[in-house]
Design a protein around this motif. Structure first.
Motif, PDB file in Angstrom:
ATOM      1  N   TYR A 118       0.832  -1.204   0.000  1.00  0.00           N
ATOM      2  CA  TYR A 118       0.000   0.000   0.000  1.00  0.00           C
ATOM      3  C   TYR A 118       0.864   1.249   0.000  1.00  0.00           C
ATOM      4  O   TYR A 118       1.769   1.410   0.818  1.00  0.00           O
ATOM      5  CB  TYR A 118      -0.906  -0.010   1.228  1.00  0.00           C
ATOM      6  N   ARG A 119       0.580   2.141  -0.937  1.00  0.00           N
ATOM      7  CA  ARG A 119       1.313   3.397  -1.050  1.00  0.00           C
ATOM      8  C   ARG A 119       0.295   4.534  -1.042  1.00  0.00           C
ATOM      9  O   ARG A 119      -0.221   4.932  -2.089  1.00  0.00           O
ATOM     10  CB  ARG A 119       2.158   3.412  -2.328  1.00  0.00           C
ATOM     11  N   PRO A 120      -0.047   5.059   0.124  1.00  0.00           N
ATOM     12  CA  PRO A 120      -1.071   6.109   0.201  1.00  0.00           C
ATOM     13  C   PRO A 120      -0.654   7.360  -0.544  1.00  0.00           C
ATOM     14  O   PRO A 120       0.534   7.718  -0.572  1.00  0.00           O
ATOM     15  CB  PRO A 120      -1.195   6.374   1.712  1.00  0.00           C
ATOM     16  N   GLY A 121      -1.627   8.020  -1.156  1.00  0.00           N
ATOM     17  CA  GLY A 121      -1.339   9.275  -1.833  1.00  0.00           C
ATOM     18  C   GLY A 121      -0.812  10.308  -0.855  1.00  0.00           C
ATOM     19  O   GLY A 121      -1.297  10.428   0.270  1.00  0.00           O
ATOM     20  N   MET A 122       0.181  11.059  -1.291  1.00  0.00           N
ATOM     21  CA  MET A 122       0.821  12.040  -0.418  1.00  0.00           C
ATOM     22  C   MET A 122       0.850  13.401  -1.100  1.00  0.00           C
ATOM     23  O   MET A 122       1.185  13.512  -2.281  1.00  0.00           O
ATOM     24  CB  MET A 122       2.243  11.600  -0.069  1.00  0.00           C
ATOM     25  N   THR A 123       0.491  14.436  -0.354  1.00  0.00           N
ATOM     26  CA  THR A 123       0.599  15.814  -0.819  1.00  0.00           C
ATOM     27  C   THR A 123       1.738  16.499  -0.079  1.00  0.00           C
ATOM     28  O   THR A 123       1.828  16.425   1.144  1.00  0.00           O
ATOM     29  CB  THR A 123      -0.712  16.582  -0.576  1.00  0.00           C
ATOM     30  N   LEU A 124       2.611  17.137  -0.834  1.00  0.00           N
ATOM     31  CA  LEU A 124       3.761  17.850  -0.278  1.00  0.00           C
ATOM     32  C   LEU A 124       3.540  19.347  -0.443  1.00  0.00           C
ATOM     33  O   LEU A 124       3.294  19.822  -1.549  1.00  0.00           O
ATOM     34  CB  LEU A 124       5.039  17.423  -1.005  1.00  0.00           C
ATOM     35  N   GLU A 231       1.228  13.843   8.329  1.00  0.00           N
ATOM     36  CA  GLU A 231      -0.063  13.592   8.958  1.00  0.00           C
ATOM     37  C   GLU A 231      -0.926  12.695   8.089  1.00  0.00           C
ATOM     38  O   GLU A 231      -0.867  12.764   6.861  1.00  0.00           O
ATOM     39  CB  GLU A 231      -0.815  14.907   9.171  1.00  0.00           C
ATOM     40  N   ASP A 232      -1.709  11.872   8.751  1.00  0.00           N
ATOM     41  CA  ASP A 232      -2.766  11.132   8.078  1.00  0.00           C
ATOM     42  C   ASP A 232      -4.005  12.015   8.124  1.00  0.00           C
ATOM     43  O   ASP A 232      -4.656  12.141   9.163  1.00  0.00           O
ATOM     44  CB  ASP A 232      -3.017   9.802   8.791  1.00  0.00           C
ATOM     45  N   ALA A 233      -4.332  12.656   7.009  1.00  0.00           N
ATOM     46  CA  ALA A 233      -5.432  13.614   6.986  1.00  0.00           C
ATOM     47  C   ALA A 233      -6.781  12.928   7.157  1.00  0.00           C
ATOM     48  O   ALA A 233      -7.765  13.580   7.502  1.00  0.00           O
ATOM     49  CB  ALA A 233      -5.420  14.404   5.673  1.00  0.00           C
ATOM     50  N   ALA A 288       7.860   5.878   7.954  1.00  0.00           N
ATOM     51  CA  ALA A 288       6.686   6.282   8.726  1.00  0.00           C
ATOM     52  C   ALA A 288       5.382   5.852   8.061  1.00  0.00           C
ATOM     53  O   ALA A 288       4.391   5.611   8.747  1.00  0.00           O
ATOM     54  CB  ALA A 288       6.685   7.795   8.927  1.00  0.00           C
ATOM     55  N   GLN A 289       5.360   5.743   6.735  1.00  0.00           N
ATOM     56  CA  GLN A 289       4.121   5.378   6.056  1.00  0.00           C
ATOM     57  C   GLN A 289       4.106   3.929   5.577  1.00  0.00           C
ATOM     58  O   GLN A 289       3.177   3.495   4.907  1.00  0.00           O
ATOM     59  CB  GLN A 289       3.869   6.311   4.867  1.00  0.00           C
ATOM     60  N   SER A 290       5.141   3.162   5.964  1.00  0.00           N
ATOM     61  CA  SER A 290       5.262   1.808   5.430  1.00  0.00           C
ATOM     62  C   SER A 290       4.318   0.808   6.076  1.00  0.00           C
ATOM     63  O   SER A 290       4.049  -0.239   5.506  1.00  0.00           O
ATOM     64  CB  SER A 290       6.709   1.325   5.584  1.00  0.00           C
TER      65      SER A 290
END
Length: 377
Positions: A118-124, A231-233, A288-290
């Motif tokens: 799983y690779r959650p979408g990330m906004t930078l 953060e997990d929004a 952290a997101q793994s």
């Protein structure tokens, strides 16, 4: 007087157990000074060996010719580095190179690292300079933009970076949370199609403002301090909040105008130090997101199946199983959630969406509505 010969370490073997050896190479620009370049190259090489071992570092107690005795190297990891040997040290093209062999002792108390797809979408979001006046020396007011772009390049394919925003964005932590209620990350989840928000700020780029003699005959040290927040929004969980700080020689004259987007800047001692810092930050972000579990939103239900807003780009594959959770909005930003035992399995996986079907007869009887959530098993 410091020896120029290749340093050899006294190896300290613990009683019982077996340690593994790993080899890697690190480098740093000589413009930052031989001692600083040697330490930075050593940190880089040791970090690479730890990644090879799947471990992480808490302290280093080895000695190289007496230079680093008692120092703690700032490498984030989770294992124990027992010892290391510098196999080779050389200087080439303005850089100092170290080849290192590390003795890594496995920690039996460590939990296995997550290896999920799983690779959650990330906004930078763009990193601002908290003290813009510090950018006057060098006219480096665009350093925040350059560092943001550099970090995006470092993250590369390791994360699902979907959006780069030219402004600051943060979830509102002032909203209260209660059991059964969740602050919705609607802005990211719907508009930006991202679950994670990576934000930060450059807190310090000060430089020692000495007299003309200092600027003429030496290179003053310049600070670089970056604070990152991941953060997990969707859930409001804080996955990572860390400060990264380093200093390096500023190899420019006092009134030079420096282009922070130019390759020459990133090859300087100061730019290379930021590069190494961003490399370390990128590893922390990936780690952290793994371990996150996929959470998808149901878009609609049709004769073909249930349409979910996650697909191959997020690591979803045919055969993945999800559990249904009913979700209803109570008021803007707040939702009620009720668990369900109904299981659904992915039948088709497309780049940005998937089609799922009920896994059994019981799941076929469950009413599914847009807005409901599917959580990965």
């Amino acid at each position: 007087m410091q020896s120029k010969t290749l340093p050899i370490l006294l190896l300290l073997f613990p009683l019982g157990g077996v340690a593994d050896w790993y080899q890697a190479e690190g480098s740093a620009p000589l413009s930052m000074g031989t001692d600083s370049a040697r330490q930075q190259a050593l940190e880089q090489a040791l970090a690479d060996t730890l990644l090879q071992a799947g471990a992480s570092l808490t302290t280093v107690q080895s000695v190289t010719n007496g230079m680093l005795s008692g120092q703690r190297l700032d490498i984030t990891a989770q294992g124990e580095l027992m010892d290391y040997v510098i196999l080779e040290e050389r200087q080439s093209q303005g850089r100092l190179w170290l080849k290192v062999r590390a003795d890594i002792w496995p920690d039996e108390n460590l939990q296995p690292q997550c290896i999920g797809r799983y690779r959650p979408g990330m906004t930078l979001t763009q990193f601002p300079l908290l003290r813009p006046e510090q950018g006057q020396i060098g006219q480096i007011y665009e350093l925040g933009l350059a560092v943001t772009e550099r970090l995006a390049q470092r993250l590369g394919d390791s994360v699902n970076l979907m959006t780069q925003l030219p402004h600051q964005l943060a979830t509102d932590t002032r909203l209260p949370r209660s059991p059964g209620l969740r602050q919705g990350g609607d802005l990211l989840a719907r508009n930006q199609q991202s679950r994670l928000l990576l934000s930060g700020a450059i807190e310090d780029i000060s430089v020692a403002d000495g007299n003309w003699v200092d600027w003429t005959f030496s290179e003053p040290a310049r600070q670089f301090q970056l604070r990152l927040t991941l953060e997990d929004a969707l859930t409001g969980e804080l996955l990572l909040q860390r400060q990264y700080r380093q200093q390096a020689p500023w190899a420019y004259r006092k009134h030079d105008k420096v282009n922070v987007h130019d390759a020459a800047f990133w090859q300087s001692a100061y730019g290379e130090t930021i590069n190494q810092l961003l490399l370390r930050a990128g590893r922390d972000i990936v780690q952290a997101q793994s371990c996150m579990k996929a959470i998808g939103h149901i878009l609609q239900q049709s004769d073909e199946g249930i349409l979910m807003d996650l697909g191959r780009q997020a690591g979803i594959q045919v055969g993945d199983r999800f559990t249904l959770m009913h979700r209803r909005q109570l008021q803007p930003g707040y939702y009620s959630e009720s668990s369900s035992l109904a299981q659904f399995v992915v039948q088709q996986s497309h780049p940005d969406y998937s089609l799922l079907a009920p896994a059994d007869a019981g799941a076929r009887q469950v009413r599914v509505m847009p807005g409901d959530i599917l959580t990965q098993r």
